[in-house]
Design a protein around this motif. Structure first.
Motif, mmCIF file in Angstrom:
data_model
loop_
_atom_site.group_PDB
_atom_site.id
_atom_site.type_symbol
_atom_site.label_atom_id
_atom_site.label_comp_id
_atom_site.label_asym_id
_atom_site.label_seq_id
_atom_site.Cartn_x
_atom_site.Cartn_y
_atom_site.Cartn_z
ATOM 1 N N LEU B 48 -95.696 41.186 50.048
ATOM 2 C CA LEU B 48 -94.965 40.215 49.250
ATOM 3 C C LEU B 48 -93.729 40.843 48.604
ATOM 4 O O LEU B 48 -92.659 40.224 48.549
ATOM 5 C CB LEU B 48 -95.874 39.596 48.172
ATOM 6 C CG LEU B 48 -95.253 38.482 47.333
ATOM 7 C CD1 LEU B 48 -94.692 37.357 48.197
ATOM 8 C CD2 LEU B 48 -96.277 37.919 46.349
ATOM 9 N N ALA B 49 -93.877 42.089 48.159
ATOM 10 C CA ALA B 49 -92.730 42.787 47.567
ATOM 11 C C ALA B 49 -91.611 42.938 48.607
ATOM 12 O O ALA B 49 -90.428 42.729 48.304
ATOM 13 C CB ALA B 49 -93.157 44.158 47.057
ATOM 14 N N PHE B 50 -92.010 43.277 49.824
ATOM 15 C CA PHE B 50 -91.049 43.379 50.922
ATOM 16 C C PHE B 50 -90.331 42.043 51.138
ATOM 17 O O PHE B 50 -89.100 41.980 51.228
ATOM 18 C CB PHE B 50 -91.781 43.801 52.203
ATOM 19 C CG PHE B 50 -90.891 43.990 53.401
ATOM 20 C CD1 PHE B 50 -90.480 45.264 53.777
ATOM 21 C CD2 PHE B 50 -90.470 42.910 54.160
ATOM 22 C CE1 PHE B 50 -89.667 45.452 54.893
ATOM 23 C CE2 PHE B 50 -89.646 43.086 55.270
ATOM 24 C CZ PHE B 50 -89.247 44.361 55.635
ATOM 25 N N GLY B 58 -80.805 38.242 50.656
ATOM 26 C CA GLY B 58 -80.260 37.092 51.367
ATOM 27 C C GLY B 58 -80.815 36.831 52.753
ATOM 28 O O GLY B 58 -80.365 35.934 53.451
ATOM 29 N N PHE B 59 -81.815 37.636 53.184
ATOM 30 C CA PHE B 59 -82.398 37.405 54.498
ATOM 31 C C PHE B 59 -83.141 36.075 54.511
ATOM 32 O O PHE B 59 -83.790 35.711 53.526
ATOM 33 C CB PHE B 59 -83.370 38.531 54.864
ATOM 34 C CG PHE B 59 -82.696 39.837 55.189
ATOM 35 C CD1 PHE B 59 -82.300 40.124 56.486
ATOM 36 C CD2 PHE B 59 -82.451 40.771 54.193
ATOM 37 C CE1 PHE B 59 -81.671 41.339 56.789
ATOM 38 C CE2 PHE B 59 -81.827 41.977 54.483
ATOM 39 C CZ PHE B 59 -81.438 42.267 55.785
ATOM 40 N N SER B 60 -83.055 35.339 55.618
ATOM 41 C CA SER B 60 -83.815 34.110 55.774
ATOM 42 C C SER B 60 -85.269 34.447 56.024
ATOM 43 O O SER B 60 -85.604 35.567 56.429
ATOM 44 C CB SER B 60 -83.286 33.296 56.960
ATOM 45 O OG SER B 60 -83.618 33.956 58.168
ATOM 46 N N LEU B 61 -86.150 33.482 55.802
ATOM 47 C CA LEU B 61 -87.574 33.707 56.050
ATOM 48 C C LEU B 61 -87.808 34.056 57.521
ATOM 49 O O LEU B 61 -88.674 34.864 57.837
ATOM 50 C CB LEU B 61 -88.386 32.485 55.631
ATOM 51 C CG LEU B 61 -88.395 32.188 54.124
ATOM 52 C CD1 LEU B 61 -89.318 31.014 53.818
ATOM 53 C CD2 LEU B 61 -88.802 33.407 53.312
ATOM 54 N N GLU B 62 -87.033 33.476 58.403
ATOM 55 C CA GLU B 62 -87.163 33.806 59.821
ATOM 56 C C GLU B 62 -86.821 35.267 60.086
ATOM 57 O O GLU B 62 -87.524 35.974 60.820
ATOM 58 C CB GLU B 62 -86.271 32.896 60.683
ATOM 59 C CG GLU B 62 -87.014 31.748 61.312
ATOM 60 C CD GLU B 62 -88.395 32.151 61.803
ATOM 61 O OE1 GLU B 62 -89.380 31.697 61.195
ATOM 62 O OE2 GLU B 62 -88.510 32.921 62.777
ATOM 63 N N ALA B 63 -85.725 35.728 59.488
ATOM 64 C CA ALA B 63 -85.320 37.126 59.647
ATOM 65 C C ALA B 63 -86.386 38.058 59.065
ATOM 66 O O ALA B 63 -86.703 39.097 59.655
ATOM 67 C CB ALA B 63 -83.982 37.357 58.965
ATOM 68 N N ILE B 64 -86.952 37.674 57.957
ATOM 69 C CA ILE B 64 -87.983 38.490 57.309
ATOM 70 C C ILE B 64 -89.232 38.568 58.186
ATOM 71 O O ILE B 64 -89.837 39.620 58.343
ATOM 72 C CB ILE B 64 -88.323 37.921 55.914
ATOM 73 C CG1 ILE B 64 -87.104 38.056 54.992
ATOM 74 C CG2 ILE B 64 -89.535 38.627 55.312
ATOM 75 C CD1 ILE B 64 -87.222 37.312 53.683
ATOM 76 N N LEU B 68 -90.817 42.011 59.481
ATOM 77 C CA LEU B 68 -92.227 42.333 59.259
ATOM 78 C C LEU B 68 -92.920 42.650 60.580
ATOM 79 O O LEU B 68 -93.707 43.595 60.674
ATOM 80 C CB LEU B 68 -92.932 41.168 58.551
ATOM 81 C CG LEU B 68 -92.667 41.039 57.043
ATOM 82 C CD1 LEU B 68 -93.127 39.676 56.532
ATOM 83 C CD2 LEU B 68 -93.347 42.158 56.266
ATOM 84 N N ASP B 69 -92.609 41.861 61.596
ATOM 85 C CA ASP B 69 -93.172 42.110 62.923
ATOM 86 C C ASP B 69 -92.746 43.490 63.421
ATOM 87 O O ASP B 69 -93.553 44.260 63.926
ATOM 88 C CB ASP B 69 -92.700 41.048 63.921
ATOM 89 C CG ASP B 69 -93.434 39.727 63.747
ATOM 90 O OD1 ASP B 69 -94.391 39.696 62.925
ATOM 91 O OD2 ASP B 69 -93.054 38.743 64.388
ATOM 92 N N VAL B 81 -84.170 46.443 64.157
ATOM 93 C CA VAL B 81 -84.102 46.328 62.704
ATOM 94 C C VAL B 81 -82.639 46.389 62.268
ATOM 95 O O VAL B 81 -82.158 45.570 61.480
ATOM 96 C CB VAL B 81 -84.896 47.453 62.015
ATOM 97 C CG1 VAL B 81 -84.684 47.430 60.509
ATOM 98 C CG2 VAL B 81 -86.374 47.350 62.344
ATOM 99 N N ASP B 82 -81.947 47.321 62.848
ATOM 100 C CA ASP B 82 -80.526 47.491 62.578
ATOM 101 C C ASP B 82 -79.755 46.212 62.908
ATOM 102 O O ASP B 82 -78.898 45.781 62.139
ATOM 103 C CB ASP B 82 -80.001 48.650 63.438
ATOM 104 C CG ASP B 82 -78.865 49.375 62.751
ATOM 105 O OD1 ASP B 82 -79.160 50.187 61.848
ATOM 106 O OD2 ASP B 82 -77.718 49.098 63.096
#
Lengths: 142, 142
Positions: B48-50, B58-64, B68-69, B81-82
């Motif tokens: 959750l902290a991540f 500003g990352f979208s939930l999709e990007a996050i 995470l994957d 990742v880059d």
DNA sequence: CTTGAACCTACAGTCGCTGTAGATCCTATA
DNA sequence: TATAGGATCTACAGCGACTGTAGGTTCAAG
């Protein structure tokens, strides 16, 4: 007399958006043909152009509503108009400032990562640990 | 074992937001007490902290979700990742550029208005007439 | 054992649109 | 005048990323 499609084309708006503006009371209910289709005149064209241009400058629909109301009283002081515009300017400036902070942080994060493997990736490390962040007061929503 | 409220406080998240993340599959379904309340461990806390820190950048939930994957395969190249971070940086830069244009236009509009009455207000005039705009390619959404 | 804060589910609302389905209308051509 | 098909109609769902509400249940301290 303009159909909704023509009005849309003239102002660079989608047809559904015009109907939406009518629904929320930003555009007036126009006259209709006997068959029930909307027909617009130049007053509506100008109003919609005003709305769209204000949107392009980032004003919220609420702010635009206020500006439209104000422009209906030409004898009043334009101090209120000025205030709405000032507020919008401040909001834009605040957003720029916030994004500037993000930009710096992202750039730094990316620059620092010279790893090959995900395991050593500085980007993920920074994202995991807030403490590695230079700027402490980042908040979502920019 | 942490309750959802404690987890919320530790990460600066609202309780409902945590449940929302669970609902969309960004957070795992946690264990429950016999009474049905959620209980979390440090793995979930870190995750959750991540998420929150990435959101702050500003990352979208999709990007996050993607990040995470990726972080689940530590032996893989961190080029992906880059790429995600680079994309985010570009988006931030684009938004800054667009807001900069808006800022200039708003400032100019406000500066030009020395009127007293709404009838003579340059701000409304500029909003009414797109042609008075310096920048032709302003588009909504900044 | 009682109290009340924290938790639960389910759903509606935010902003500013955008997209869809299925029906109806308008207009240009044959 | 008939027809074809593009434009329009209403009504509603969906987007992203939450936030808020209602009405009920559970947990932990005293």
């Amino acid at each position: 007399m303009l159909s909704i499609g023509t009005l849309a084309k003239r102002t660079g708006t989608k047809v559904q958006t015009i109907r939406y503006y009518e629904q929320i009371g930003l555009m007036p209910e126009p006259g209709r043909t006997t068959g029930g289709q909307r027909r617009y005149g130049t007053v509506e064209l100008d109003r919609l152009a005003f709305i769209r241009h204000s949107r392009e400058l980032g004003f919220s629909l609420e702010a635009i509503r206020e500006l439209l109301d104000l422009s209906d009283s030409p004898e009043r002081s334009c101090a209120q108009v000025d205030a709405v515009a000032q507020k919008q300017l401040h909001e834009v400036e605040a957003r720029i400032a916030r994004l500037e902070t993000l930009r710096v942080e992202l750039q730094r994060m990316i620059n620092e990562c010279n790893a090959d493997r995900v395991a050593d990736c500085r980007i993920l490390e920074v994202l995991r640990d807030h403490e590695e962040c230079l700027s402490d007061h980042i908040r979502p929503g920019g």
